[in-house]
Motif scaffolding. Structure first.
Motif, mmCIF file in Angstrom:
data_model
loop_
_atom_site.group_PDB
_atom_site.id
_atom_site.type_symbol
_atom_site.label_atom_id
_atom_site.label_comp_id
_atom_site.label_asym_id
_atom_site.label_seq_id
_atom_site.Cartn_x
_atom_site.Cartn_y
_atom_site.Cartn_z
ATOM 1 N N LEU A 1 0.836 -1.203 0.000
ATOM 2 C CA LEU A 1 0.000 0.000 0.000
ATOM 3 C C LEU A 1 0.870 1.252 0.000
ATOM 4 C CD1 LEU A 1 -2.731 -1.115 2.583
ATOM 5 C CD2 LEU A 1 -3.119 -0.627 0.174
ATOM 6 N N ASN B 1 -5.872 3.166 -6.380
ATOM 7 C CA ASN B 1 -6.365 2.196 -5.407
ATOM 8 C C ASN B 1 -7.176 1.122 -6.115
ATOM 9 O OD1 ASN B 1 -5.352 4.034 -3.679
ATOM 10 N ND2 ASN B 1 -7.325 4.744 -2.920
ATOM 11 N N ASP C 1 -5.806 4.434 1.276
ATOM 12 C CA ASP C 1 -4.708 3.463 1.412
ATOM 13 C C ASP C 1 -3.739 3.802 2.537
ATOM 14 O OD1 ASP C 1 -5.706 1.941 -0.530
ATOM 15 O OD2 ASP C 1 -4.129 2.302 -2.013
#
Lengths: 151, 501
Positions: free
Chosen positions: B217, B226, B388
């Protein structure tokens, strides 16, 4: 085999050799009480790893995924700092600082507008997150965590 | 039909409240990466001290059932299995979520968990005596081969490369040997003080699954969009029910394999899910879709890991041998309430009502798990709305918390982070975390039984102790399945590489 896989295969082979050597160390340097079977099972495993690591050289693979170190390094640095600070300032304080630092460093361009407002909101979110964890796990579940400043 | 007499004890306001609360909390805890069913049940045990034995066991049973099913939420939505039992679910569940079908995936997960769970509890009720006798047939060598079978299955599941799959599994086995020798008690591979306690299974699981996700991430925060994992789906609940029941073959294989593996001591949900997934894949006409979002994969894995719950209590309640790691923790819960497993507990006037009430509550827990799970699946999309950077740091903090609370050990946290970071880089070279985790889980079972088998074999056959491992119907059958699995895996690899060319 591309460069990325050559490096990873070399690392696996060296690791296999190290494991094999360590698991047979007892045979080369027997203890005063004579040879025993402490390492018998690991020897079989190390042998299997060694054989498979040699087979790995004959594997044909797709391209490996490159690593984006530019974006990864700040995160790795923060994780290291988090681990070191946890024992000194306590789990909750270190976690709050870590939470705040990550969401401040990793941010989308649109978040740079109105710096002070964003800073205040993120600081509040970090504090609320940690307070929820504290309430749930320390007060309710009574889980013991490294203690330090404030908590 | 003695079990029917004790439903009244379950249907009290207090016990229903415990079941609803335990199920709701269990699904949420199960969905949090790193908070495994084992740890959730262990955390809950102190809270049952002041309860009556049946009330405490009802709460623990509800938590056990719900965390296993709840682990599928994070497996599907963030590709981090909430529990080892959900490893197989992540393979297709996350792919479905990537296609915007996360709600369908969650529906399939909870419906098949319910079917498997009910099947498993009825196996527990009706087949306890014969199945307990069957599990008695498994001696040291059979358990050793069961563990080896788990490793060979990895080779066929890790479809990209059998060699890398086996290597990962062997590295996992090697990690499991760190620390004290289980029989002789001698320290091995302790290069630093942090390794003195060895590598705990849950520490390995959190490190190998959560840390690479955190680093992923962070690494892709700017460069990649994302993943679009919408909680929206296209099917209604009724359509999902119809779809799941139309996949009768996957449901049956999952429920049957899960129950069978549940009664084998120590095997647990992770093996049940993976074996059911593998077997369903082998007989499926959609083999090429597996790993790309095939619903059958989710149905098989989830029905298996929940059908394992009931039968995992068979060896526990009759022989004091836990059928899964969580069942081992549950054994602690039984003992603190003064219930000592054995045939006696089904006969004694004091314990029989408690045990039958507990078993009956597992049926009701499955119903609540279905209702609450389906309700939460409609609202679980909020997890995906978390940015994220928030997701990464939340997983990290929870992973650190979960790791530390297992043994109040700072060393465990260090091991978790180091293992996870190595796995992050290894995954880029095509290695998978699943075989490593299975190796860590199966390692102690394999080594313990190998050493004990060698001692017994040595006493019987002298230097030819290997004969002890290679004779007997069950041993030969397990060895044959191992060989077939590897051969099939190599053949599949070769075939898929040719197709790729």
């Amino acid at each position: 085999m591309n460069q990325y896989f050559k490096i990873s295969t070399l690392i696996v082979t060296l690791l296999a050799a190290l494991l094999l050597f360590t698991s047979f160390d007892e045979v080369f340097n027997p203890s005063p009480w004579g040879e025993n079977e402490d390492y018998l099972f690991p020897r079989f495993i190390a042998g299997g790893i060694a054989v498979l690591s040699l087979l790995l050289w004959f594997e044909r693979d797709d391209k490996g995924k490159p690593t984006n170190f530019m974006d990864l390094l700040p995160g790795l640095g923060l994780i290291l700092a988090y681990l070191i600070s946890m024992n000194t300032i306590g789990f909750y304080m270190a976690s709050m600082i870590m939470f705040f630092a990550v969401i401040m460093i990793y941010k989308k361009p649109e978040e740079t507008k109105d710096f002070w407002r964003v800073l205040l909101i993120k600081l509040s979110i970090s504090a609320v997150f940690i307070l929820i964890l504290y309430g749930l796990f320390t007060l309710m579940l009574q889980v013991r965590l490294p203690r330090g400043l404030f908590f | 039909m003695e079990f029917l007499n004790y439903f009244d004890n379950v249907f009290t306001v207090y016990h229903i409240a415990l079941l609803v609360g335990g199920t709701f909390a269990g699904i949420i805890l199960g969905a949090l990466p790193g908070l495994s069913p084992t740890m959730s049940v262990a955390l809950l045990i102190p809270f049952t001290f002041h309860m009556k034995p049946e009330s405490g066991l009802i709460l623990l049973g509800a938590m056990y059932t719900a965390t296993v099913a709840g682990g599928a939420i994070s497996a599907i939505l963030v590709n981090v299995p909430g529990a080892p039992a959900n490893i197989a679910t992540a393979m297709d569940g996350h792919q479905m979520a990537k296609k915007g079908l996360s709600r369908e995936a969650l529906h399939y997960c909870f419906i098949s968990s319910f079917v498997g769970g009910i099947f498993g509890v009825f196996i527990l009720i009706f087949f306890t005596p014969p199945l307990a006798r069957l599990s008695l047939e498994f001696g040291t060598t059979e358990l050793f081969w069961i563990a080896i079978l788990g490793i060979t299955i990895i080779a066929t599941i890790d479809s990209k490369s059998v060699v890398k799959g086996l290597l990962s599994g062997l590295f996992g086995l090697m990690l499991a040997t760190i620390g004290d020798n289980p029989v002789l008690g001698v320290e091995r591979f302790v290069f630093t003080d942090h390794l003195e306690g060895g590598v705990n299974i849950v520490v390995g699981l959190i490190g190998l699954f959560a840390m690479p996700q955190v680093l992923n991430l962070m690494e892709k925060y700017y460069s990649e969009k994302n993943p679009v994992l919408s909680s929206e789906g296209h099917s209604s609940l009724m359509q999902s029910f119809r779809f799941v029941f139309s996949k009768f073959k996957a449901l049956s294989i999952g429920s049957f394999v899960g129950s069978l593996i549940g009664i084998i001591p120590g095997a647990g949900g992770q093996i049940a899910g993976l074996v059911a997934y593998d077997q369903t894949k082998k007989v499926s006409s959609n083999q090429s879709n597996y790993g790309k979002g095939e619903p059958e994969g989710i149905i098989a894995a989830e029905s298996a890991n929940n059908s394992m719950v009931g039968p995992s209590l068979i060896p526990l309640l009759t022989l004091s041998i836990p059928g899964s790691p969580t069942a081992a923790v549950l054994l602690g819960g039984l003992l603190i309430h003064g219930i000592f497993p054995g045939h006696e507990i089904f006969i004694s006037e004091n314990t029989a009502p408690v045990v039958w009430t507990f078993i009956d509550s597992l049926i009701i827990a499955q119903i609540f798990m279905l209702i609450i799970g389906l309700f939460l699946s409609r609202h679980s999309g909020w997890i995906m709305k978390v940015p994220d950077n928030y997701m990464a740091v939340s997983i990290l903090v929870l992973a650190v918390f979960g790791t530390y609370s297992i043994g109040n050990s700072y060393s465990d946290v260090i091991i978790m982070v180091v293992l996870g970071t190595i796995m992050f880089f290894a995954s880029k070279a095509g290695f998978s975390a699943v075989p490593v985790v299975l190796g860590i889980i199966l390692g102690p079972i394999a080594e313990n039984n190998f050493l004990l088998g060698k001692l017994i074999g040595g006493a019987r056959y002298g230097d030819d102790w290997v004969i002890y491992f290679t004779t007997g119907t069950i041993n030969i059958t397990l060895i044959a399945i191992c060989i077939i699995s590897i051969t099939y895996g190599l053949y599949s690899n070769r075939k898929s590489k040719r197709a790729y060319k």
